[in-house]
Enzyme design. Structure first.
Site, PDB file in Angstrom:
ATOM      1  N   ILE A 133     -13.400 -20.612   5.102  1.00 18.42           N
ATOM      2  CA  ILE A 133     -14.339 -21.353   5.952  1.00 18.42           C
ATOM      3  C   ILE A 133     -15.444 -20.432   6.467  1.00 18.42           C
ATOM      4  CG2 ILE A 133     -12.611 -23.082   6.594  1.00 18.42           C
ATOM      5  CD1 ILE A 133     -12.510 -21.711   9.390  1.00 18.42           C
ATOM      6  N   THR A 177      -5.024 -14.633   7.140  1.00 23.73           N
ATOM      7  CA  THR A 177      -4.802 -13.280   6.617  1.00 23.73           C
ATOM      8  C   THR A 177      -3.310 -12.979   6.566  1.00 23.73           C
ATOM      9  OG1 THR A 177      -6.938 -12.439   7.327  1.00 23.73           O
ATOM     10  CG2 THR A 177      -5.168 -10.819   7.071  1.00 23.73           C
ATOM     11  N   GLU A 180      -9.098 -15.859  16.273  1.00 16.00           N
ATOM     12  CA  GLU A 180      -9.431 -16.498  17.541  1.00 16.00           C
ATOM     13  C   GLU A 180      -9.554 -15.516  18.697  1.00 16.00           C
ATOM     14  OE1 GLU A 180      -7.145 -20.530  17.645  1.00 16.00           O
ATOM     15  OE2 GLU A 180      -6.005 -19.104  16.462  1.00 16.00           O
TER      16      GLU A 180
END
Lengths: 788, 287, 158
Positions: free
Chosen positions: A504, A549, A747
């Site tokens: 993304i 990941t 995040e």
């Protein structure tokens, strides 16, 4: 067409494989920690990449949706006859025209096309497919809708009053969802406390602002199979959900994911525009493309969850935290999307960021006629951290401890299991704290700024600190948190990695390729990653929870290791050396000890492929992390690893105007291990600036259910001249389960910024502001003590 | 209404001929016309007249005691011009706060005037500098021009006194008197790409600590850019003292008529007026 | 529907003649009529810079430019910019610096960066770059690597 026949005659004789006379040696060279350019970057920077907006299928029509003009109303009549009569219009549909639709979303309370009632200004009531977007737009204007207004609910307080209008019949109290969690006994904790604070924090609406607006293309084949070109972050979950909403066999749904112009969690849920485009494609038997305008993107896409959070915390004089009670009230909006479930993450920070012996947490999410919140990078953690870290400063001050020492005293250590059952196998939290404090010269500045507060200067300087805990090894919120990978290597040693993970923009395909290259000893140019087609790629849960990941990386590593084992076994057989004596470097089989080149990988593979016992190198691996699904009390080790970060922020407050300038951000991130340094820096820097926007500039202003600033001119993203200086340190705790030691990071960087900014403003001015955002007027009002 | 006729005249004469017929939208840089027509706020009229190819509307020249700025001068050209930088530094400075480079490269000074935004960035310094606008029309077969002060040309949001058939051809600003000080302030959290919550322009002659010929212009605090005449009256002919400065700041606070919108409340705008006028005058006093 | 207007211009060095409605933006003309999709729609209001192109050597938002106003002018899109050595250096610098994530804003940045380097040459410093790209929004990168990429490309421009 045929492959060069010379391949068929390549054979490798035992012990004679070395290219005569060359005696080349190849040093071992690791890619881990290097700065690897993203594989998709050259096309993106050349304007060659085809996003969904750039795709046009032959025979394609353009879809547009009619949204409600009322906040809350009954639909008495819809007349589409004039729209249908407009030349160039191929279909006009309402709920009545759709043969089958079922509600979507987290609570299945959200019908794609609303038939009898609208509950927000974003409600979809009709849609048009036409030859051009302009004709479709013109047709929308010809649809006549008659409403009968119902009493609106503009905020949670009104919605919770007895006798309030009921928004969904199945929830007569308007409570969409509740969460309860506890460990220990907070009454006991409070009794043991020397200081107790209770404060309420108010967190605002912000929205993702992906630079590429939302869109979809739906197309049916003649046998009824659906091809969906989608921006989804979770294609496999969506296959299943589309099937339920539409009544289609999920096996007949193929989702292709063109590159997307930003995700950040916004594409984690299905929103009505997607099934509506599918309805239009079904009705017209033509491909239908539906793309938002920027104004629609602001008005109709999900937001970050706005939260009213009341936090009660206590500590002993010696600096030991005693208990924490948190109550949050969530404006759920008209329907339930992922925002409602942010308590999953909020409670982790409340219960486990610091060692809290007694903890209690309760959330109520309440229906209103406002916009609904989706998932957004950080997912509840920005909100929770904003409250917890302000209380940490407040308590430290009350008991006379320096804020760093107080945090260190209560910070988690490796090996601990929290009351919520999270087990911290690797934990660099204290290193993070010490590192940012030292690099930011935090303690000295903190004391100096307090001394300067009383001075009459216009500009006040402040430093603030905050830390965060977030899942870093996936999050088992579904029964599976897995990901599959297929690795195949062709006759020319070109490696194709088919991964379940979606790209993304975050760089997942590059880091996956890097891990595979490292294992197979091939250059990055030798790898193609295929990650955008559900008919090709193996199962994956999706892009969320900073998991790609870690999860997809481990999966790719597993498949690559199997391929490596097979290659070395073949090489051993062909050369007569023991497999353990061989290695793969730069596309060549070498002697592991000396690096002496034995045979090119491509040649070896051809010899395998074209041998009598012909075979290919093609491997699969499925990785399921060793984490637990939480029990009904939300307890369990939900992630295979946890990520930590601390940030120190220095601000300057202009007391004449309330402008807060973010000058510098120091960050220390326990990322397990740096894989692609370029990629991870990009994640951190982008996250910091996204956090800066949350703290200082961004607010989706919703008044009486209406978005008042649906444009970048008044919804202010941070621009280049505003960014702070950034100093990032990576703490490499080498997680035992992570791919080559790495943990998730996507995040983390955004999470602490607002909290650290709050503490910095307090340090500068002595005024604590518990409501976001820190726009100049809000700060100025707080400094003057004048409420709106 | 959709556009039925499109003209891109090369001479002023032709443009005025087309405008005489009425029902026309005038297009220059397009940076306001495009979004306003796209959103439906100001639909395009039957005739679209693109004036961007009219050479007579370009150029910045010193004539007699004033600088004449062609209406088509882009914000970028204005900022780079030596005459502007020398005589009207606050006008150049306002350009630096104007939208973004891409918009400065396309948007024109004439367009910024005719768009008549209450927050128009260049309008504030131009009003403080006593700018007049030059309008041309062709009512009876020959081109006629007249000028009108900028302050009376701007009426309200998006409204000017430009009559049908008229075209704004230039802005003229008198060369400042000796000893003039100029200051400009635009409130914002970033250098540009921001619509003012308030903007203030100041021009005054400073002689031995005394201000005269005081001109104050305020943006985004009234339906149109306004002169701060009450604040000017407080300052005119007086020696700057801390007391006078506070009095002037209070006058500025009191005389503006801001609205509350998503950008700022009226209360906050007034507070800013007070605080910034004060800072500006302290700065003038000290330098 | 209004009458189409025939206009002639060059885009990326090639002469083109097209007929477009007078209301159409240059952005839509490039994307929908000519098929150059490197120029992106981000907001349609000149607030994000994803649609930045060069017109007669100046960078502008193509979403605010009327297609008819392209008549007689020289347009360069990202596809044309990266076809020249200077633009290719900018592209490569973006790739090497990690200045690309989702990439949707990147073409606009590359065009604006090429324009800044063309204007300022190797004197281009980070502060000037930040001001020069204030009209380009990026949601992914936090701009730092974009500034580094443009700085590097400007150094090479000497």
């Amino acid at each position: 067409m045929g492959i060069a026949p010379e391949a068929q005659v390549e054979t490798i004789a035992p012990h004679e494989a070395r290219d005569a006379g060359t005696a080349r040696t190849i040093e071992k060279d690791s890619l881990i920690g290097k700065r690897i350019a993203k594989l998709d970057a050259p096309d993106k920077a050349s304007g060659k990449t085809r996003y969904i907006h750039d795709m046009n299928l032959p025979g394609q029509l353009h879809g547009k949706i009619l949204h409600s003009t009322r906040v809350h109303a009954l639909i008495k009549r819809i007349d589409t006859s004039k729209a249908k009569a407009l030349p160039g219009v191929h279909a006009v549909i309402t709920a009545e025209d759709v043969p089958y639709q079922r509600p979507l979303g987290v609570s299945k309370d959200h019908m794609p096309l609303k038939g009898d009632r609208v509950r927000s200004m974003r409600d979809e009531i009709a849609a048009v497919a036409a030859d051009t977007p302009e004709i479709a737009e013109a047709a929308l204007k010809l649809i006549e809708v008659e409403y009968e207004d119902l009493p609106p609910l503009y905020n949670v307080a009104e919605a919770m009053k007895p006798g309030a209008p009921v928004l969904h019949d199945q929830k007569p109290d308007n409570v969409a969802m509740t969460f309860d969690y506890s460990h220990g006994d907070v009454v006991q904790g409070e009794a043991e406390s020397d200081v107790v604070f209770e404060d309420t924090f108010k967190l605002h609406y912000v929205t993702h602002c992906c630079m590429g607006v939302s869109g979809v293309i739906a197309d049916f084949d003649s046998a009824g199979g659906l091809m969906l070109y989608s921006q989804t972050q979770v294609p496999f979950l969506h296959k299943r959900e589309f099937a339920e909403i539409l009544g289609i066999d999920p096996g007949r749904i193929r989702i292709v994911q063109p590159p997307i112009g930003g995700g950040f969690g916004s594409k984690l849920d299905i929103y009505p525009f997607e099934p509506i485009a599918i309805f239009l494609a079904k009705a017209t038997r033509r491909p239908v493309k539906l793309i938002f305008s920027r104004e629609q993107e602001f008005r109709i896409s999900p937001t970050r969850q706005p939260v009213l959070l009341t936090l009660r915390s206590g500590a002993k004089k010696d600096g030991t935290l005693t208990f924490r009670t948190a109550t949050t009230l969530h404006d759920n909006g008209a329907y339930t999307s992922w925002g409602a479930t942010t308590p999953f993450v909020i409670m982790q920070t409340i219960s486990s960021l610091y060692r809290v012996p007694h903890c209690k947490y309760h959330t109520t999410a309440v229906y209103t006629n406002n916009p609904y919140a989706g998932s957004f990078r950080g997912y509840g953690n920005l909100q929770a951290t904003f409250a917890v870290e302000q209380h940490m400063d407040k308590i430290a001050e009350a008991i006379g401890m320096d804020p760093l020492a107080f945090r260190l005293k209560n910070a988690q250590d490796p090996g601990e299991t929290t009351g919520q059952g999270m087990h911290f196998k690797s934990c660099g939290f204290k290193d993070c704290l010490r590192t940012v404090a030292e690099r930011g010269d935090y303690l000295r500045k903190h004391a100096e700024n307090i001394a300067n507060q009383a001075k009459p200067e216009r500009y006040k300087r402040g430093v603030g600190m905050a830390s965060m805990l977030h899942v870093g090894g996936g999050a088992k919120i579904y029964p599976s948190d897995g990901c599959g990978t297929i690795v195949k290597i062709d006759d020319f040693a070109h490696v194709t990695v088919m991964t379940g993970a979606s790209e993304i923009g975050q760089g997942s395909e590059t880091v996956i390729a890097q891990l595979v290259c490292e294992e197979l000893g091939v250059p990055m140019e030798a790898v193609t990653v295929v990650n955008n087609d559900t008919d090709v790629k193996p199962w994956d849960v999706g892009v969320h929870a900073s998991r790609t990941t870690f999860i997809a990386g481990n999966s790719a590593l597993g498949a690559a290791r199997k391929a490596r084992d097979k290659i070395l076994a073949v090489a051993a057989k062909a050369t007569g050396y023991d497999a353990s004596a061989l290695d793969l470097r730069q596309g060549t089989i070498v002697m592991a000890g000396t690096g002496e080149a034995i045979v090119p990988l491509a040649k070896l593979l051809r010899s395998l492929h074209f041998s009598e016992k012909a075979d290919l190198v093609m491997t699969t691996h499925y990785y399921e992390p060793p984490s637990e699904h939480q029990d009904k009390g939300f307890k369990g080790d939900v992630s295979a690893a946890y990520a930590w970060a601390s940030q120190v922020i220095e601000v300057v407050v202009d007391t004449d105007t309330g402008i807060v300038k973010m000058e510098k951000v120091w960050g220390a991130h326990d990322v397990g291990r740096v894989l692609n340094r370029l990629g991870i820096e990009g994640q951190i820097e982008g996250g910091v600036v996204m956090g800066q926007g949350y703290a200082l500039t961004e607010e989706l202003i919703v008044e009486d259910g209406v978005v008042k600033n649906p444009a970048f001119r008044d919804y202010k993203l941070v621009t280049a001249p505003e960014i702070p200086e950034m100093d990032v340190t990576f703490i490499e705790s080498m997680d035992g389960e992570g791919p080559r030691g790495a943990k998730g990071v996507g995040e983390a960087p955004a999470i602490c910024i607002a909290a650290a900014t709050a503490n910095a403003i307090y340090n500068a001015t002595g005024v604590r502001i518990q409501t976001l955002p820190y726009t100049p007027e809000n700060v100025y009002r707080a400094l003057k003590g004048v409420n709106r | 209404m959709t556009v039925e006729h499109y003209y891109a005249p090369k001479h002023l004469d032709e443009a005025l001929e087309v405008l005489r017929a009425g029902n026309a939208t005038i297009l220059a840089g397009g940076t306001d016309v495009m979004p306003q027509s796209e959103s439906g706020k100001t639909p395009l009229r039957k005739t679209l007249v693109n004036i961007r190819r009219i050479a007579e509307l370009t150029g910045i020249r010193l004539a007699k005691n004033e600088v004449r700025i062609g209406a088509l001068t882009t914000i970028s050209e204005m900022m780079a011009n030596d005459l502007i930088r020398k005589h009207f530094p606050i006008l150049a400075e306002s350009g630096d706060h104007f939208a973004s480079e891409q918009i400065r490269n396309a948007g024109t000074l004439g367009g910024n005037v005719c768009n008549a935004s209450p927050a128009g960035d260049t309008l504030v310094p131009m009003l403080a500098l006593d700018a007049v606008v030059e309008l041309a029309a062709k009512p009876n077969g020959s081109v006629e021009t007249h000028t009108t002060p900028l302050g009376s040309f701007l009426v309200g949001p998006g409204k000017t006194r430009r009559a049908q058939g008229e075209l704004l051809v230039a802005i003229r600003i008198p060369v400042p008197p000796a000893g003039q000080v100029q200051r400009f302030f635009k409130f914002g959290t970033r250098p540009a790409l921001d619509i003012s919550a308030i903007a203030i322009g100041l021009a005054a002659v400073k002689t031995k600590g005394v201000l005269s010929h005081v001109r104050l212009a305020y943006g985004a605090v009234a339906p149109a850019i306004m002169r701060g005449s009450k604040t000017e009256a407080v300052l005119e002919g007086k020696r700057l003292t801390p007391e006078l400065i506070e009095q002037a700041a209070q006058a500025a606070h009191d005389e503006v008529k801001p609205i509350s919108d998503v950008r700022a409340s009226d209360w906050y705008r007034r507070e800013l007026m007070h605080n910034i006028v004060k800072r500006m005058l302290i700065d003038v006093h000290e330098h | 529907m209004s009458t189409n207007i025939e206009i002639r211009f060059t885009v990326n060095g090639s002469p083109r003649t097209v007929a477009v409605p007078p209301e159409m933006s240059a952005l839509n003309m490039l994307r929908e009529v000519i098929g150059l999709t490197g120029t992106k729609y981000g907001c349609g209001e000149g607030e994000c810079g994803a649609c930045t192109i060069l017109v007669d050597g100046m960078s502008v938002n193509s979403c605010l430019l009327f297609a008819v106003d392209c008549d007689g002018r020289k347009l360069t899109t990202v596809e044309g910019v990266v076809n020249e050595p200077a633009g290719a250096r900018v592209r490569d610098a973006f790739v090497q610096a990690g200045a690309v994530q989702c990439g949707f804003c990147t073409p606009g940045f590359v065009v604006q960066a090429a324009h800044l380097i063309d204007t300022h040459g190797s004197k281009l410093d980070p502060e000037t770059i930040k001001r020069g790209i204030e009209g380009n929004l990026c949601r992914c990168t936090g701009y730092k690597k974009i500034v580094e990429a443009i700085t590097a490309a400007a150094q090479e421009a000497r």
